[in-house]
Scaffold this motif. Structure first.
Motif, PDB file in Angstrom:
ATOM      1  N   GLY A   1      16.129 -64.081 -30.759  1.00 17.12           N
ATOM      2  CA  GLY A   1      16.547 -62.936 -32.130  1.00 17.12           C
ATOM      3  C   GLY A   1      17.825 -62.186 -31.243  1.00 17.12           C
ATOM      4  N   GLU A   2      18.101 -61.141 -32.248  1.00 17.03           N
ATOM      5  CA  GLU A   2      18.391 -60.294 -31.840  1.00 17.03           C
ATOM      6  C   GLU A   2      17.743 -59.285 -32.429  1.00 17.03           C
ATOM      7  OE1 GLU A   2      21.182 -59.093 -29.694  1.00 17.03           O
ATOM      8  OE2 GLU A   2      22.125 -60.598 -29.614  1.00 17.03           O
ATOM      9  N   GLY A   3      17.914 -57.678 -32.126  1.00 18.88           N
ATOM     10  CA  GLY A   3      16.455 -56.829 -32.553  1.00 18.88           C
ATOM     11  C   GLY A   3      17.290 -55.890 -32.272  1.00 18.88           C
TER      12      GLY A   3
ATOM     13  N   GLY B   1      18.200 -53.847 -26.697  1.00 13.92           N
ATOM     14  CA  GLY B   1      19.447 -54.129 -25.655  1.00 13.92           C
ATOM     15  C   GLY B   1      19.542 -54.448 -24.430  1.00 13.92           C
ATOM     16  N   MET B   2      19.034 -53.131 -24.184  1.00 15.24           N
ATOM     17  CA  MET B   2      18.298 -52.327 -22.853  1.00 15.24           C
ATOM     18  C   MET B   2      17.475 -53.273 -22.360  1.00 15.24           C
ATOM     19  SD  MET B   2      18.408 -48.142 -22.608  1.00 15.24           S
ATOM     20  CE  MET B   2      18.650 -47.983 -20.963  1.00 15.24           C
TER      21      MET B   2
ATOM     22  N   ARG C   1      23.527 -59.557 -22.117  1.00 15.46           N
ATOM     23  CA  ARG C   1      22.581 -59.905 -23.392  1.00 15.46           C
ATOM     24  C   ARG C   1      22.809 -62.010 -23.372  1.00 15.46           C
ATOM     25  NH1 ARG C   1      21.787 -56.171 -26.485  1.00 15.46           N
ATOM     26  NH2 ARG C   1      21.435 -56.938 -29.085  1.00 15.46           N
ATOM     27  N   ILE C   2      23.809 -62.694 -23.131  1.00 14.18           N
ATOM     28  CA  ILE C   2      23.065 -64.030 -23.349  1.00 14.18           C
ATOM     29  C   ILE C   2      22.501 -64.139 -22.278  1.00 14.18           C
ATOM     30  CG2 ILE C   2      24.381 -66.383 -23.010  1.00 14.18           C
ATOM     31  CD1 ILE C   2      27.647 -64.842 -24.538  1.00 14.18           C
TER      32      ILE C   2
ATOM     33  N   MET D   1      14.787 -64.352 -21.530  1.00 17.82           N
ATOM     34  CA  MET D   1      12.982 -63.447 -23.047  1.00 17.82           C
ATOM     35  C   MET D   1      12.787 -64.731 -23.343  1.00 17.82           C
ATOM     36  SD  MET D   1      13.473 -61.245 -25.947  1.00 17.82           S
ATOM     37  CE  MET D   1      13.872 -59.992 -25.131  1.00 17.82           C
ATOM     38  N   LYS D   2      14.233 -65.582 -24.082  1.00 17.65           N
ATOM     39  CA  LYS D   2      12.971 -67.205 -24.077  1.00 17.65           C
ATOM     40  C   LYS D   2      12.176 -67.750 -23.197  1.00 17.65           C
ATOM     41  CE  LYS D   2      16.052 -69.582 -26.208  1.00 17.65           C
ATOM     42  NZ  LYS D   2      16.901 -70.456 -26.392  1.00 17.65           N
TER      43      LYS D   2
END
Length: 127
Positions: free
Chosen positions: A30-32, A38-39, A13-14, A20-21
């Motif tokens: 951010g989180e969604g 997540g996938m 995830r990290i 992604m950034k």
């Protein structure tokens, strides 16, 4: 094969959020909500975009070709902007992409791409 195959879910995830950034040229990611986000983060970005064999620039060029060929203008604009702001592609390289892909994707898509690229370059040069 990725060096990250045995990473824990929090590590993926990290790493995925960091990649992604970079892909989108964001300062923060951010989180969604939901499993889809997540996938996307843990598989597409943490696993696929981090694989050995192709550079980030190579992947960006392939993605741009696909997006342009499919007429996905909104996503194309995001990737063009990120490529220019991160320094992966120069204004001259973006213009060369327009010329090259126009001959494969068609003149209408090439004309749209040319407009996107020239507006982006002008916007970045004003900033």
């Amino acid at each position: 094969m990725s060096d990250h195959a045995n990473d824990s879910a929090p590590d993926r995830r990290i790493r995925g959020l960091e990649i992604m950034k970079r892909v989108h040229g964001w300062d923060q990611a951010g989180e969604g909500p939901g499993d889809f986000f997540g996938m996307t983060v843990e598989h597409l970005f943490a696993e696929v975009w981090s694989r050995d064999g192709l550079s980030m620039r190579d992947r960006r060029l392939l993605l741009l070709g696909l997006l342009i060929g499919q007429g996905m203008d909104d996503a194309t604009e995001v990737q063009l902007d990120a490529a220019l702001r991160t320094g992966e592609l120069t204004p001259d390289e973006l213009r060369e992409i327009v010329i090259f892909l126009t001959h494969y994707a068609g003149w209408p898509r090439g004309a749209k791409l040319n407009t996107q690229v020239e507006e982006l370059i002008a916007r970045v040069m004003r900033a």
